[in-house]
Design a protein around this motif. Structure first.
Motif, PDB file in Angstrom:
ATOM      1  N   ARG A   1      46.360   0.481 -16.408  1.00 31.20           N
ATOM      2  CA  ARG A   1      46.087   1.888 -16.092  1.00 31.20           C
ATOM      3  C   ARG A   1      46.951   2.803 -16.950  1.00 31.20           C
ATOM      4  O   ARG A   1      46.490   3.854 -17.425  1.00 31.20           O
ATOM      5  CB  ARG A   1      46.343   2.155 -14.614  1.00 31.20           C
ATOM      6  CG  ARG A   1      45.298   1.558 -13.678  1.00 31.20           C
ATOM      7  CD  ARG A   1      45.688   1.771 -12.240  1.00 31.20           C
ATOM      8  NE  ARG A   1      45.883   3.195 -11.939  1.00 31.20           N
ATOM      9  CZ  ARG A   1      46.486   3.646 -10.849  1.00 31.20           C
ATOM     10  NH1 ARG A   1      46.965   2.776  -9.956  1.00 31.20           N
ATOM     11  NH2 ARG A   1      46.608   4.939 -10.649  1.00 31.20           N
TER      12      ARG A   1
ATOM     13  N   LYS B   1      45.510   2.858 -20.389  1.00 32.14           N
ATOM     14  CA  LYS B   1      44.264   3.615 -20.405  1.00 32.14           C
ATOM     15  C   LYS B   1      44.525   5.111 -20.439  1.00 32.14           C
ATOM     16  O   LYS B   1      43.905   5.868 -21.220  1.00 32.14           O
ATOM     17  CB  LYS B   1      43.428   3.240 -19.192  1.00 32.14           C
ATOM     18  CG  LYS B   1      42.077   3.949 -19.155  1.00 32.14           C
ATOM     19  CD  LYS B   1      41.290   3.517 -17.923  1.00 32.14           C
ATOM     20  CE  LYS B   1      39.948   4.254 -17.883  1.00 32.14           C
ATOM     21  NZ  LYS B   1      39.169   3.878 -16.677  1.00 32.14           N
TER      22      LYS B   1
ATOM     23  N   GLU C   1      43.665   7.815 -23.395  1.00 30.71           N
ATOM     24  CA  GLU C   1      42.866   9.012 -23.149  1.00 30.71           C
ATOM     25  C   GLU C   1      43.555  10.267 -23.669  1.00 30.71           C
ATOM     26  O   GLU C   1      42.883  11.224 -24.098  1.00 30.71           O
ATOM     27  CB  GLU C   1      42.587   9.151 -21.648  1.00 30.71           C
ATOM     28  CG  GLU C   1      41.637   8.098 -21.094  1.00 30.71           C
ATOM     29  CD  GLU C   1      41.485   8.188 -19.594  1.00 30.71           C
ATOM     30  OE1 GLU C   1      42.248   8.999 -18.987  1.00 30.71           O
ATOM     31  OE2 GLU C   1      40.660   7.461 -19.016  1.00 30.71           O
TER      32      GLU C   1
END
Length: 357
Positions: free
Chosen positions: A299, A302, A306
């Protein structure tokens, strides 16, 4: 009868709660024996003085009778009564004070100075005929009745044996003076009191042990009661677990919100991830903004991707950062060099990007 499921010793909290209710260990026989010994000791010490005062009062009475012709009968009786009251106070009051003091000390020594208001509150179940009938035929009542009968029997036996011995020797009193016979009777009476005292001390010791056993038996708790008490004092483990889980999720959410502020994320490549920030103008050393393992690491990566945060794969450094750092804290000095190399590389990449633009 105690509940058979109550097999565990009482916890300290249980003992404190029972003490607040006035339920404490107390052997009445022990109190009675201490009081008896105190009274006997006081009488033994004061017997000579009491005898002298009594003899003085008798001489005073005889003197007043000889001089009665010069006094009115009312005045003489008033003076004799007042002297008798004074003698009674001087003789009885010290023994009474010693007896009361012994009773208070023996009681508070067992109850540890307990003064509970719970005992003074009216309990209407005491006037319930059914409850009274149960108490009347309870094990404790039977034991108390047997103790009372045993005391009476022992007392009667000792008194009978002592009086029988004195009766057989009563013929000798005809051939000795009054002082010698009185002294002998006093000695026999004291001997009888000593025997009674020894017998009652033995009974009090047995009662003390029984009362202690009965008190501990009634305080016993079941395993379920101990669990319930633990839940009340420490909290329900399930609720505490849920609270910890909520706190952990909140901490993770707050941590994930800081990832976009990072300068670099060091990963391994899927098991560990650590997000670092280093602003030379305000940070003395690189700061750990977030760290995670397995799914949480993915996470973090990620979110970093982003927000176009550079990610560097460095297995030993990622492991070391995850193991030796805390979130919102500076990295340890031992990791300055490897982290500095990564940051220098990242800053150079950023400079090249700026030049290209």
């Amino acid at each position: 009868m105690a509940d058979s499921s109550k097999t565990e010793k009482a916890t300290p909290k249980k003992r404190r709660d029972e003490r607040k209710k006035g339920n404490v260990f107390l052997s009445q026989d022990a109190v009675a024996v201490v009081t008896l010994l105190g009274s006997f000791g006081a009488f033994w010490l004061l017997a000579g003085n009491i005898g002298e005062q009594l003899a003085g009062y008798m001489r005073f009475c005889f003197t007043k009778v000889d001089l009665a012709g010069g006094l009115g009968i009312d005045d003489m009786l008033h003076e004799l009564v007042m002297q008798a009251l004074g003698l009674l106070v001087r003789s009885v009051l010290p023994i009474t004070l010693v007896t009361a003091g012994c009773a208070i000390v023996a009681t508070f020594a067992q109850t540890r100075l307990l003064v509970s208001g719970e005992l003074m509150r009216p309990k209407f179940n005491r006037i319930n005929p059914l409850e009274g009938f149960k108490r009347l035929f309870s094990l404790k009542s039977v034991i108390n009745a047997l103790k009372g009968l045993l005391k009476i029997c022992i007392l009667m036996i000792i008194v009978y044996m002592s009086i029988s011995g004195m009766f057989h020797e009563s013929a000798k009193y005809l051939y000795v003076d009054l002082r010698a016979s009185s002294s002998h009777l006093f000695s026999e009476g004291m001997s009888m009191i000593v025997k009674i005292g020894i017998a009652f001390i033995a009974l009090a010791a047995l009662d003390f042990m029984y009362q202690w056993w009965d008190y501990e038996r009634n305080l016993r708790m079941s395993k379920q009661e101990i669990k319930e008490e633990y839940k009340q004092t420490e909290g329900d483990p399930q609720i505490k677990g849920k609270i910890k889980e909520m706190q952990r999720k909140r901490a993770q959410s707050r941590m994930m919100q800081q990832v976009p502020q990072a300068d670099v994320v060091i990963r391994n490549p899927t098991h560990f991830a650590v997000a670092l920030r280093y602003k030379p103008e305000r940070d003395a050393a690189p700061i750990v903004l977030a760290k995670g393992q397995d799914s949480l690491a993915l996470r973090i990566v990620k979110v970093a991707e982003e927000h176009k945060i550079p990610t560097i794969e460095n297995v030993p450094l990622a492991r070391a950062l995850y193991a030796d750092t805390e979130v919102d804290q500076e990295i340890p000095p031992g990791l300055y060099n490897p982290v500095a190399e990564v940051l220098v590389y990242i800053f150079r990449l950023n400079e090249k990007h700026e030049l290209v633009k």
